[in-house]
Design a protein around this motif. Structure first.
Motif, PDB file in Angstrom:
ATOM      1  N   GLU A   7      23.274 -21.036 -54.569  1.00  0.00           N
ATOM      2  CA  GLU A   7      22.073 -20.990 -54.539  1.00  0.00           C
ATOM      3  C   GLU A   7      21.190 -19.901 -53.986  1.00  0.00           C
ATOM      4  N   LYS A   8      21.692 -19.264 -52.822  1.00  0.00           N
ATOM      5  CA  LYS A   8      20.991 -18.247 -52.133  1.00  0.00           C
ATOM      6  C   LYS A   8      21.146 -16.935 -52.889  1.00  0.00           C
ATOM      7  N   ASP A   9      21.958 -16.855 -54.062  1.00  0.00           N
ATOM      8  CA  ASP A   9      21.963 -15.587 -54.799  1.00  0.00           C
ATOM      9  C   ASP A   9      20.587 -15.743 -55.718  1.00  0.00           C
ATOM     10  N   SER A  10      19.973 -16.651 -56.062  1.00  0.00           N
ATOM     11  CA  SER A  10      18.964 -16.767 -56.744  1.00  0.00           C
ATOM     12  C   SER A  10      17.482 -16.784 -56.135  1.00  0.00           C
ATOM     13  N   VAL A  11      17.478 -17.155 -54.720  1.00  0.00           N
ATOM     14  CA  VAL A  11      16.449 -17.296 -53.709  1.00  0.00           C
ATOM     15  C   VAL A  11      16.461 -16.847 -52.382  1.00  0.00           C
ATOM     16  N   ARG A  12      15.568 -16.282 -51.796  1.00  0.00           N
ATOM     17  CA  ARG A  12      15.812 -15.895 -50.362  1.00  0.00           C
ATOM     18  C   ARG A  12      14.225 -16.155 -49.833  1.00  0.00           C
ATOM     19  N   TRP A  13      14.158 -16.316 -48.748  1.00  0.00           N
ATOM     20  CA  TRP A  13      13.009 -16.418 -47.935  1.00  0.00           C
ATOM     21  C   TRP A  13      12.868 -15.861 -46.581  1.00  0.00           C
ATOM     22  N   GLU A  14      12.035 -15.221 -46.317  1.00  0.00           N
ATOM     23  CA  GLU A  14      11.890 -14.705 -44.933  1.00  0.00           C
ATOM     24  C   GLU A  14      10.419 -15.049 -44.264  1.00  0.00           C
ATOM     25  N   ARG A  15      10.662 -15.148 -42.983  1.00  0.00           N
ATOM     26  CA  ARG A  15       9.377 -15.685 -42.242  1.00  0.00           C
ATOM     27  C   ARG A  15       8.784 -14.289 -41.753  1.00  0.00           C
ATOM     28  N   LEU A  24      11.970 -14.967 -55.800  1.00  0.00           N
ATOM     29  CA  LEU A  24      13.191 -15.332 -56.695  1.00  0.00           C
ATOM     30  C   LEU A  24      13.966 -13.994 -57.094  1.00  0.00           C
ATOM     31  N   THR A  25      15.220 -14.066 -56.964  1.00  0.00           N
ATOM     32  CA  THR A  25      16.277 -12.830 -56.820  1.00  0.00           C
ATOM     33  C   THR A  25      17.125 -12.680 -57.888  1.00  0.00           C
ATOM     34  N   ASP A  26      16.880 -13.285 -59.393  1.00  0.00           N
ATOM     35  CA  ASP A  26      17.943 -12.889 -60.224  1.00  0.00           C
ATOM     36  C   ASP A  26      17.039 -12.227 -61.519  1.00  0.00           C
ATOM     37  N   PRO A  27      16.687 -10.784 -61.089  1.00  0.00           N
ATOM     38  CA  PRO A  27      15.796 -10.391 -62.346  1.00  0.00           C
ATOM     39  C   PRO A  27      16.635  -9.929 -63.260  1.00  0.00           C
ATOM     40  N   ASP A  28      17.825  -9.869 -63.291  1.00  0.00           N
ATOM     41  CA  ASP A  28      18.555  -9.572 -64.426  1.00  0.00           C
ATOM     42  C   ASP A  28      18.761 -10.733 -65.607  1.00  0.00           C
ATOM     43  N   ARG A  29      18.371 -11.868 -65.204  1.00  0.00           N
ATOM     44  CA  ARG A  29      18.077 -13.004 -66.079  1.00  0.00           C
ATOM     45  C   ARG A  29      16.832 -13.641 -65.836  1.00  0.00           C
ATOM     46  N   SER A  30      15.798 -12.631 -65.745  1.00  0.00           N
ATOM     47  CA  SER A  30      14.408 -12.961 -65.537  1.00  0.00           C
ATOM     48  C   SER A  30      14.183 -14.180 -64.939  1.00  0.00           C
ATOM     49  N   ASN A  31      14.917 -14.235 -63.646  1.00  0.00           N
ATOM     50  CA  ASN A  31      14.831 -15.556 -62.945  1.00  0.00           C
ATOM     51  C   ASN A  31      14.915 -16.702 -63.457  1.00  0.00           C
ATOM     52  N   TRP A  38      16.806 -24.861 -58.048  1.00  0.00           N
ATOM     53  CA  TRP A  38      15.962 -26.048 -57.700  1.00  0.00           C
ATOM     54  C   TRP A  38      16.464 -26.429 -56.160  1.00  0.00           C
ATOM     55  N   ARG A  39      17.646 -26.592 -55.888  1.00  0.00           N
ATOM     56  CA  ARG A  39      18.187 -27.233 -54.759  1.00  0.00           C
ATOM     57  C   ARG A  39      17.830 -26.326 -53.556  1.00  0.00           C
ATOM     58  N   ARG A  40      17.888 -24.894 -53.733  1.00  0.00           N
ATOM     59  CA  ARG A  40      17.600 -23.999 -52.876  1.00  0.00           C
ATOM     60  C   ARG A  40      16.148 -24.158 -52.486  1.00  0.00           C
ATOM     61  N   LEU A  41      15.308 -24.103 -53.476  1.00  0.00           N
ATOM     62  CA  LEU A  41      13.690 -24.307 -53.223  1.00  0.00           C
ATOM     63  C   LEU A  41      13.441 -25.425 -52.518  1.00  0.00           C
TER      64      LEU A  41
END
Length: 261
Positions: A7-15, A24-31, A38-41
């Protein structure tokens, strides 16, 4: 055995202080979205510290999100996930629970104690459109375009996007958008109420952050009360809304005077 996508390969969050930035961090697959994303979000929504006031949702690459990974509907499915057509074999309660779990990734953005901003560039299709709709406000690049494709594929939009779409553009226009699956340009999105502002693509991140800063400038309790007033307005009569305004203002005045509970 094929391993599930991390899950963390496709989404990250920072404070950043009172601001949380979800990317959303999977630009090669157009996210493209998966149950793992969804579980990560959903987990980010649960992890969000209580003193975060504003959440910015953005995406890497040219497109916000191309929607659900179509592999979910193949017999093989997405590696590590149950093929979606197998969900039809679940009993009613299990199927309802499974879809409800998917929806969790899309619902927490509108919770009463935060204001969420989606920065949208390129395509936001299906689940991508619904994720943008999950946020309180959308800031769009000039190349942003939206499409709700579920109905044209024999499905329905089921990721909590139908109510915010109707609230934004009205029933008739929402029906037309969903049933045709057509593209909605950034210009049209601004005209019909889907987008708060449209800016050149190079200015999108700066414009979204400028809006987040403006949202953070107002006192938190006043923001929460105002959001609650506006969120409930559609379900209240004119007189009921006036009463809600009076009650909210009484709380604010007493708080400012140091007489709050």
């Amino acid at each position: 055995m094929t391993e599930a996508t991390d899950e963390k390969d496709s989404v990250r969050w920072e404070r950043e202080g009172e601001l949380a930035v979800v990317t959303l961090t999977d630009p090669d697959r157009s996210n493209a979205q998966t149950p793992a994303m969804w579980r990560r979000l959903a987990a980010i929504g649960r992890e969000l510290p209580g003193d975060v006031r504003v959440v910015l949702l953005r995406a890497e690459g040219r497109n916000f999100s191309a929607g659900l990974d179509r592999a979910a509907f193949t017999p093989e499915g997405i590696p590590g996930e149950r093929p979606f057509l197998e969900l039809a074999r679940l009993d009613d309660a299990e199927l309802d629970a499974a879809i409800g779990e998917f929806q969790e990734a899309f619902t927490w953005w509108r919770r009463p104690d935060v204001v969420s901003v989606a920065a949208v560039r390129g395509a936001a299709v299906g689940a991508g459109f619904q994720l943008a709709l999950g946020c309180d406000v959308r800031v769009c690049a000039e190349d942003a375009r939206f499409a709700m494709r579920e109905t044209t594929l024999g499905l329905v939009p089921d990721l909590a996007g139908t109510k915010p779409l109707v609230d934004a553009v009205g029933r008739s226009r929402a029906l037309e958008m969903c049933l045709t699956g057509r593209w909605v340009s950034a210009e049209e999105a601004a005209r019909v109420g889907l987008a708060a502002v449209v800016v050149p693509g190079a200015e999108l991140d700066a414009a979204a952050r400028e809006l987040c800063a403006a949202l953070l400038a107002a006192p938190r309790d006043a923001v929460v009360e105002t959001k609650a007033l506006l969120d409930g307005a559609g379900a209240r009569s004119y007189d009921e809304q006036r009463a809600a305004e009076r009650a909210a203002q009484a709380r604010r005045l007493r708080d400012l005077a140091g007489l709050g509970e």
